[in-house]
Design a protein around this motif. Sequence first.
Motif, PDB file in Angstrom:
ATOM      1  N   LYS A   2      -9.653  -2.721   1.079  1.00  0.00           N
ATOM      2  CA  LYS A   2     -10.118  -3.922   1.351  1.00  0.00           C
ATOM      3  C   LYS A   2      -9.116  -4.923   1.982  1.00  0.00           C
ATOM      4  N   THR A   3      -9.464  -5.275   3.254  1.00  0.00           N
ATOM      5  CA  THR A   3      -8.675  -6.392   3.588  1.00  0.00           C
ATOM      6  C   THR A   3      -8.934  -7.548   2.984  1.00  0.00           C
ATOM      7  N   THR A   4      -8.058  -8.656   3.125  1.00  0.00           N
ATOM      8  CA  THR A   4      -8.542  -9.992   2.689  1.00  0.00           C
ATOM      9  C   THR A   4      -9.215 -10.764   3.811  1.00  0.00           C
ATOM     10  N   TRP A   5      -9.998 -11.774   3.445  1.00  0.00           N
ATOM     11  CA  TRP A   5     -10.846 -12.470   4.542  1.00  0.00           C
ATOM     12  C   TRP A   5      -9.807 -12.826   5.715  1.00  0.00           C
ATOM     13  N   LEU A   6      -8.793 -13.406   5.383  1.00  0.00           N
ATOM     14  CA  LEU A   6      -7.799 -13.785   6.246  1.00  0.00           C
ATOM     15  C   LEU A   6      -7.452 -12.637   7.445  1.00  0.00           C
ATOM     16  N   GLY A   7      -7.126 -11.613   6.585  1.00  0.00           N
ATOM     17  CA  GLY A   7      -6.883 -10.373   7.378  1.00  0.00           C
ATOM     18  C   GLY A   7      -7.732  -9.978   8.301  1.00  0.00           C
ATOM     19  N   LEU A 248      -8.248  11.372  14.824  1.00  0.00           N
ATOM     20  CA  LEU A 248      -7.789  11.234  13.351  1.00  0.00           C
ATOM     21  C   LEU A 248      -6.564  10.278  13.448  1.00  0.00           C
ATOM     22  N   ILE A 249      -5.605  10.599  14.501  1.00  0.00           N
ATOM     23  CA  ILE A 249      -4.315   9.920  14.510  1.00  0.00           C
ATOM     24  C   ILE A 249      -4.512   8.338  14.745  1.00  0.00           C
ATOM     25  N   MET A 250      -5.543   8.203  15.505  1.00  0.00           N
ATOM     26  CA  MET A 250      -6.148   6.712  15.806  1.00  0.00           C
ATOM     27  C   MET A 250      -6.525   6.146  14.716  1.00  0.00           C
ATOM     28  N   THR A 251      -7.241   6.657  13.808  1.00  0.00           N
ATOM     29  CA  THR A 251      -7.997   6.191  12.762  1.00  0.00           C
ATOM     30  C   THR A 251      -6.889   6.049  11.636  1.00  0.00           C
ATOM     31  N   VAL A 252      -6.041   6.729  11.596  1.00  0.00           N
ATOM     32  CA  VAL A 252      -4.802   6.824  10.296  1.00  0.00           C
ATOM     33  C   VAL A 252      -3.871   5.502  10.734  1.00  0.00           C
ATOM     34  N   LEU A 253      -3.475   5.486  12.081  1.00  0.00           N
ATOM     35  CA  LEU A 253      -2.778   4.394  12.215  1.00  0.00           C
ATOM     36  C   LEU A 253      -3.391   3.058  12.375  1.00  0.00           C
ATOM     37  N   GLY A 254      -4.500   2.970  12.498  1.00  0.00           N
ATOM     38  CA  GLY A 254      -5.142   1.881  12.580  1.00  0.00           C
ATOM     39  C   GLY A 254      -5.552   1.319  11.101  1.00  0.00           C
ATOM     40  N   GLY A 255      -5.921   2.214  10.451  1.00  0.00           N
ATOM     41  CA  GLY A 255      -6.196   1.798   8.828  1.00  0.00           C
ATOM     42  C   GLY A 255      -7.569   2.575   8.600  1.00  0.00           C
ATOM     43  N   LEU A 264      -7.935  -0.899  16.216  1.00  0.00           N
ATOM     44  CA  LEU A 264      -6.776  -1.447  16.557  1.00  0.00           C
ATOM     45  C   LEU A 264      -5.927  -0.227  16.726  1.00  0.00           C
ATOM     46  N   GLY A 265      -6.227   0.845  15.782  1.00  0.00           N
ATOM     47  CA  GLY A 265      -5.683   2.332  16.023  1.00  0.00           C
ATOM     48  C   GLY A 265      -5.840   2.785  17.515  1.00  0.00           C
ATOM     49  N   VAL A 266      -6.753   2.691  17.826  1.00  0.00           N
ATOM     50  CA  VAL A 266      -7.208   3.334  19.077  1.00  0.00           C
ATOM     51  C   VAL A 266      -6.365   2.639  20.243  1.00  0.00           C
ATOM     52  N   ALA A 267      -6.633   1.157  19.918  1.00  0.00           N
ATOM     53  CA  ALA A 267      -5.645   0.411  20.910  1.00  0.00           C
ATOM     54  C   ALA A 267      -4.215   0.580  21.052  1.00  0.00           C
ATOM     55  N   ALA A 303      -4.186  -1.909   9.447  1.00  0.00           N
ATOM     56  CA  ALA A 303      -5.080  -2.838   8.627  1.00  0.00           C
ATOM     57  C   ALA A 303      -4.674  -2.893   7.124  1.00  0.00           C
ATOM     58  N   GLY A 304      -3.601  -2.082   6.865  1.00  0.00           N
ATOM     59  CA  GLY A 304      -3.015  -2.248   5.389  1.00  0.00           C
ATOM     60  C   GLY A 304      -2.023  -3.507   5.548  1.00  0.00           C
ATOM     61  N   LEU A 305      -1.606  -3.819   6.317  1.00  0.00           N
ATOM     62  CA  LEU A 305      -0.775  -4.973   6.680  1.00  0.00           C
ATOM     63  C   LEU A 305      -1.553  -6.308   6.333  1.00  0.00           C
ATOM     64  N   PHE A 306      -2.901  -6.130   6.456  1.00  0.00           N
ATOM     65  CA  PHE A 306      -3.659  -7.291   6.182  1.00  0.00           C
ATOM     66  C   PHE A 306      -4.410  -7.179   4.951  1.00  0.00           C
ATOM     67  N   ALA A 307      -3.893  -6.365   4.015  1.00  0.00           N
ATOM     68  CA  ALA A 307      -4.768  -6.084   2.535  1.00  0.00           C
ATOM     69  C   ALA A 307      -3.964  -6.882   1.740  1.00  0.00           C
ATOM     70  N   PRO A 308      -4.505  -7.356   0.359  1.00  0.00           N
ATOM     71  CA  PRO A 308      -3.775  -7.976  -0.585  1.00  0.00           C
ATOM     72  C   PRO A 308      -2.472  -7.000  -0.711  1.00  0.00           C
ATOM     73  N   ARG A 309      -1.712  -7.608  -1.272  1.00  0.00           N
ATOM     74  CA  ARG A 309      -0.245  -6.860  -1.619  1.00  0.00           C
ATOM     75  C   ARG A 309      -0.359  -5.516  -2.652  1.00  0.00           C
ATOM     76  N   ARG A 310      -1.073  -6.019  -3.587  1.00  0.00           N
ATOM     77  CA  ARG A 310      -1.218  -4.701  -4.571  1.00  0.00           C
ATOM     78  C   ARG A 310      -1.901  -3.645  -4.141  1.00  0.00           C
TER      79      ARG A 310
END
Lengths: 318, 249, 285
Positions: A2-7, A248-255, A264-267, A303-310
């Motif tokens: 899950k990403t945060t709302w803000l993320g 696969l690479i795109m999806t993993v890169l993006g989240g 985002l991964g595709v971009a 997307a992991g950068l936009f997720a809650p820290r834990r």
Amino acid sequence: MKTTWLGTALMGLIVGAMILVPFVWTGGEAANLVALILVWALFAIGFDLVFGTAGMLSFGHAALLGSGGYALAILTVAHGWGFMPALGMAALVGAAMAFGLSIFAVRVSGLFFSLLTLALAQMIYVLASTKLRGLTGGLDGIAGVPRPALFGIDLYDNDNFYVFIVVVFLIGLGLMALLRASPFGRSLRAVQANEVRAAQLGYNVQRLRQAAFVISGAYAGVAGSLLASLIFYISPQMLHWSVSGDVLIMTVLGGKGTLLGPVLGVAVFELLKEELSQYTQYWYGILGAVFIAATIFLPNGIAGLFAPRRDRDKGEGR
Amino acid sequence: MTGGLLRCENIHVAYGAFKALSGITHEFRPGHVYGLIGPNGAGKTTLMNALSGHVPVAQGRAFLDDRDVTGLSIHARTRAGLGRSFQITKIFAGMTVLENLEIAAFAHRYRVQPFWLPAGRFLKVREAAERVLEQVGLTRLAHRPAEYLSHGDQRALEVGLTLLGEPRVLLLDEPLAGVGNEQLERAIGLIQRIVTGRTVLLIEHNMDVVMRISHEILVMVQGQILATGSPEQVRNNPAVRSAYLGEEP
Amino acid sequence: MSILIIGLSLSFLLFLLAAGLTLIFGMLGVINFAHGALYMLGAYICYQVVTMTGSFWIGLLVAPLVVALLGALMEMTALRRVYDRDHIYQLLLTFGFILVIDELTKVIWGLDYKQVPTPALFAQPVELFGSMIPSYRLFVIGFGAAVSLALFLLLDRSKWGIVIRAASADADMAQALGIDVSRVRTAVFALGAGLAAIGGAVTAPLVPIELGMGFSIIIDCFIVVIIGGLGNIRGAILASLLIGMARAAGYTYATEWVELITFALLIGTLMFRPAGLFSVKGRTA
């Protein structure tokens, strides 16, 4: 994950900004590049329903993308179908191909699913380039794949066709958002999180997996059609295993397991490719190294950068 | 809740050459609680696995209210009214407690999962989940991710997931395993509440609990039923004492 | 007769690769997607050594050692970091390795086909039961049998084998008994990589060496482990034989269909024995 709302909002803003760029810079390369990104993104969000949501690593998605592309190319070029009916048919063909593969593939689980989808997709590749030459044009492929004619607008103009692609992309994204939030989407996440428990609660695990794969096939079918139409051409290259690898690479890169992560991964993938290929012909290897690093250090992708820290470092989404 | 008659006829299970169950025949009557006891490796969990469809039965049949369920898949047995909890906690990590319960509620209510509306719009499902949430005493943890719950609370969630299927027959595999002393009374109370009115097979190492809530005890040894009877009868059965408790006859 | 010889040599080749895959899977729980790339690397390194020294035999010795070393490096720098995550991540990593290895190969050796001449010792065909057989094929069969036997002895009879089997069966328990499991993992990955490279090096004189060779072999390998049942050595032997023989027959009687024969066998197996021809249990790898 899950990403945060803000993320989520931030990711939405980035994607939105990207979509707007070609409207500002008209007549240039921007429309072509972002169109390519959006078409691949459509493919990737469909792929991620299987990979990120249902937890099955398919290595055979090239077969789905390619069969959709071929369906459109053959129906329009050889049989004179209109673009829109052919596009609808391509979605069905992608779904039907996915159903065909799934009959074998969902019988096995875990890593075997990856092996099996890879082998089956390779079979489709071999078939299209050799035995079905009459239908597919063999290795030469099919040239002159048309673009739609709608309301008298010239969609051979890249800027106009871009608008068409944006519309299709947004519809696809909206449907996927709904699907992921629906009880169906949740049940797929449940199957991924704990297959035994899901079955014990009364879910037909095989049927659910099959449904995800088939829907994913429809997305791939549409994306393959748009891709063929974007570059006016299709060849067995679209069925090649490296296409399955790229998505696969795109999806993993993006989240994986997020709605906007794959976009985002595709971009990032396409932009890296644009940039790197200017400096070196060996860009794909560098991309491979980036991919390895991302797998180790950024398991949840951008997307992991936009997720809650834990949730960040866990490599979640079992 | 009506029905819930579970019949086993001569059930055999084999893992390769090893015979895990050899010829289990028993009738589990509606609304009764059956305690399965016996040493490790006696086949208690295997019997549950055979009944819930996790291991194939080599020979024999199982009937739920006279319907032959032997060949059914796991999910089909659940739909037929069989619920089960696991010895090793199986919950959905990455989701909140309430979401976990909603997953169970959706499974019970829909054969084809709705895909046209967000899950949050199904208020009946939310209510059902919240009812069970309260029943298992987890209301205050509703929005906590399930994997961050204490062990005891995870066991309670595990039971809650099973309850949402409204099972007529309930297979509970060591529901108290790993529950700390401070939470034990609460957990026992929960089990006592949910077994009422259901046909229950209970595996539990806590003998006090088993003897307290079972109507009938089945003593299993080496894949067979050695003895059956009321807790009192079993406690005083010399054969059981020698085989199970290791006492000299 | 020549079908039998070609089929057997193909079968042994497939078996060497499948055995490496199986070994790595048993110990690390990883399906090594880069196995084909390592095989290809074995062939290229063999070619390199042959060009430098003129001796195929040195190439056959050096290539597996270099690739095994590389395998150890891959395990220590990357794979090791993701064991505690879902298996998918390990698969992703080995997939990433393919891209990097392919690209490095391109950088070093370019895109042209490379060729390794048949070693002089086996350049002349021999007559066997009335037909002329390329003697190098016979060598491949003998060599494959010898390596398989050595592998069997290593795993089944040596102290090393006991350590590997113990660590595969229960890593925690092995650790508690004082076995350095993480070193065993490195060694097993290196061994598997070395086996792949042996396959590549021994194939080098038979086929044009090119970038795509790794991928086509990995598909056949995967089909072998799907049909034979992963982790099932007996199944791997039989499935290798089945596919090797079918392909050899295909080359002779139906060249057009060779590529599809393997897939037909795969589909046939899945239709009638979804759990694999030779496995007893259902599969949840």
